[in-house]
Design an enzyme around this catalytic site. Structure first.
Site, PDB file in Angstrom:
ATOM      1  N   TYR A 194     -26.204  11.951 -37.016  1.00 52.96           N
ATOM      2  CA  TYR A 194     -26.817  12.672 -38.146  1.00 52.96           C
ATOM      3  C   TYR A 194     -25.900  13.834 -38.565  1.00 52.96           C
ATOM      4  O   TYR A 194     -25.405  14.581 -37.709  1.00 52.96           O
ATOM      5  CB  TYR A 194     -28.186  13.193 -37.698  1.00 52.96           C
ATOM      6  CG  TYR A 194     -28.870  14.077 -38.693  1.00 52.96           C
ATOM      7  CD1 TYR A 194     -29.426  13.538 -39.850  1.00 52.96           C
ATOM      8  CD2 TYR A 194     -28.959  15.443 -38.493  1.00 52.96           C
ATOM      9  CE1 TYR A 194     -30.054  14.352 -40.782  1.00 52.96           C
ATOM     10  CE2 TYR A 194     -29.592  16.267 -39.404  1.00 52.96           C
ATOM     11  CZ  TYR A 194     -30.133  15.719 -40.550  1.00 52.96           C
ATOM     12  OH  TYR A 194     -30.754  16.521 -41.462  1.00 52.96           O
ATOM     13  N   ASP A 233     -31.023  10.668 -28.904  1.00 55.82           N
ATOM     14  CA  ASP A 233     -31.764  11.065 -30.103  1.00 55.82           C
ATOM     15  C   ASP A 233     -32.541   9.835 -30.562  1.00 55.82           C
ATOM     16  O   ASP A 233     -31.970   8.878 -31.078  1.00 55.82           O
ATOM     17  CB  ASP A 233     -30.806  11.575 -31.190  1.00 55.82           C
ATOM     18  CG  ASP A 233     -31.543  12.043 -32.451  1.00 55.82           C
ATOM     19  OD1 ASP A 233     -32.642  11.520 -32.724  1.00 55.82           O
ATOM     20  OD2 ASP A 233     -31.019  12.910 -33.169  1.00 55.82           O
TER      21      ASP A 233
END
Ligand SMILES: *Cc1c(COP(=O)(O)O)cnc(C)c1O
Length: 389
Positions: A107, A179
């Site tokens: 990200y 994540d």
């Protein structure tokens, strides 16, 4: 009105549907009360109700944190004011000089935190293609102390072999962090397949309504959990009571939302494959996707995120102006479908050369599929892109 259910025997759907319920034994409130208070009175010197000051703990946040831990058999869960606040707090377990191997197409905001905030403080992240365990092995070094993996990745949806990476981390003595924002504990439980920590942007699927910013950490080992509890209070980026309630409220429907989003994502990605203006479709639910079999083995679903490439760059601007059901916005995981242009929005902090290497071309678009009618979503893409060809 007792809490005598043996929660460890309940299915995840049941735990989620009753998120925060049966907590308030005094009144029997079915919805978790919002304890909108900064501090708590003490009965006497040296005595506490169990709550002292909301940064340390708050009943609404505790109900959420207990549930988060239970969902994936963790020792403890922790809620933060955003996903990046959770990741930043977590990275305080490392010291200057430590290296952490990280997924290379992570990200964009996490990349910026690692490169522009943590690197100057001496915590060096080493980006590698974590879907290739040999690339991870090639980065082994005595100064490596952790492995931080996003799977599937954003926006290329590459899938890492989590059990194999867990075994490697264990052998090397690394802290293995996943994540898990894209799949959530409903589809993937990293701690059950060997990870030490799972971390979330609760802004996305966990809350699911594009209405709150939140983050979460769940830890397996009680000793590491103590350290995170210390850091959560010492750093102070905690989730507020009202936002904790919004997250509890969103979690109740997580299985319903995710199943629907996944079903529509499969329909839409199959439809995209058939369009003459589409050159590539990345969706792990397609049997042609590189991570399909791996995800099938280690997760319970493929999620609701798709990325795809169109044949010409000029189509992007026109189509983004023409969409009427999809909302042109960053973020993902909510009930409203969003269309995002990663090179300009979520991944602007990554250099053009690096983006090109990762496959994040100027012709790549990302879809977060919501819970609208799939036919309406397809018709919207059809009118927007056919009008742009
Ligand atoms: C959004 C996101 C983050 C950051 O979370 P915020 O809540 O926006 O701070 C981290 N990881 C992934 C995979 C994300 O999608």
């Amino acid at each position: 009105m007792t809490d005598d259910l043996n929660k460890s025997q309940l299915k995840i759907e049941t735990l989620l549907a009753q998120a925060g319920s049966r907590w308030d034994t005094r009144t029997g409130a079915v919805s978790m009360p919002i304890y909108q208070t900064a501090t708590f009175g003490h009965p006497a010197l040296g005595q506490s109700t169990g709550f002292d000051y909301t940064r340390s703990s708050n009943p609404t946040r505790s109900a959420l944190e207990d549930l988060l831990a239970r969902l994936e058999n963790g020792a403890r869960g922790f809620a933060f004011s955003s996903g990046l606040a959770a990741i930043d707090t977590l990275m305080h377990i490392f010291a200057p000089g430590d290296r952490v191997i990280v997924s290379e197409d992570i990200y964009g905001g996490t990349f910026r935190l690692f490169e522009k905030v943590l690197r100057p403080l001496g915590i060096i992240t080493v980006p590698v293609d974590t879907s290739d365990i040999n690339a991870v092995r090639a980065a082994i070094d005595p100064s490596v102390k952790g492995l931080f993996v996003e799977s599937p990745t954003n926006p290329m949806l590459k899938v890492a072999d989590l059990p194999a990476l867990a075994a490697l981390s264990k052998a090397q003595g690394w802290t293995f962090i996943v994540d898990n924002t894209f799949l959530t504990p409903f589809f993937q439980r990293p701690l059950d397949i060997g990870a030490d920590v799972s971390v979330y942007s609760g802004t996305k699927y966990l809350s699911g309504h594009n209405d709150v910013l939140a983050g979460a950490i769940v830890v397996k080992d009680p000793v590491l959990a103590e350290r995170i509890a210390f850091l959560q209070n010492a750093v102070g980026a905690v989730l507020a009571p009202q936002d904790s309630w919004l997250l509890l409220r969103g979690l109740k429907t997580l299985p319903l939302r995710l199943r629907r989003q996944e079903e529509s994502a499969l329909k839409i990605s199959r439809w995209l494959m058939d369009q003459r203006w589409v050159t590539k479709v990345h969706y792990p639910g397609l049997s042609t996707h590189s991570g399909h079999a791996r995800l099938q083995a280690q997760a319970g679903g493929f999620g609701g995120m798709i990325s795809f490439e169109v044949c010409r760059i000029d189509m992007v601007k026109t189509a983004l102006e023409r969409v009427k059901v999809f909302i042109f916005a960053e973020s993902l995981g909510g009930v409203e479908s969003l269309i995002t242009y990663p090179p300009v929005q979520t991944h602007a902090d990554i250099s053009p050369a690096e983006r090109a290497r990762l496959g994040i071309t100027d012709r790549l678009l990302r879809l977060s599929i919501g819970v609208e009618d799939a036919g309406d979503l397809i018709a919207d893409l059809e009118q927007a892109f056919n009008g742009a060809v």
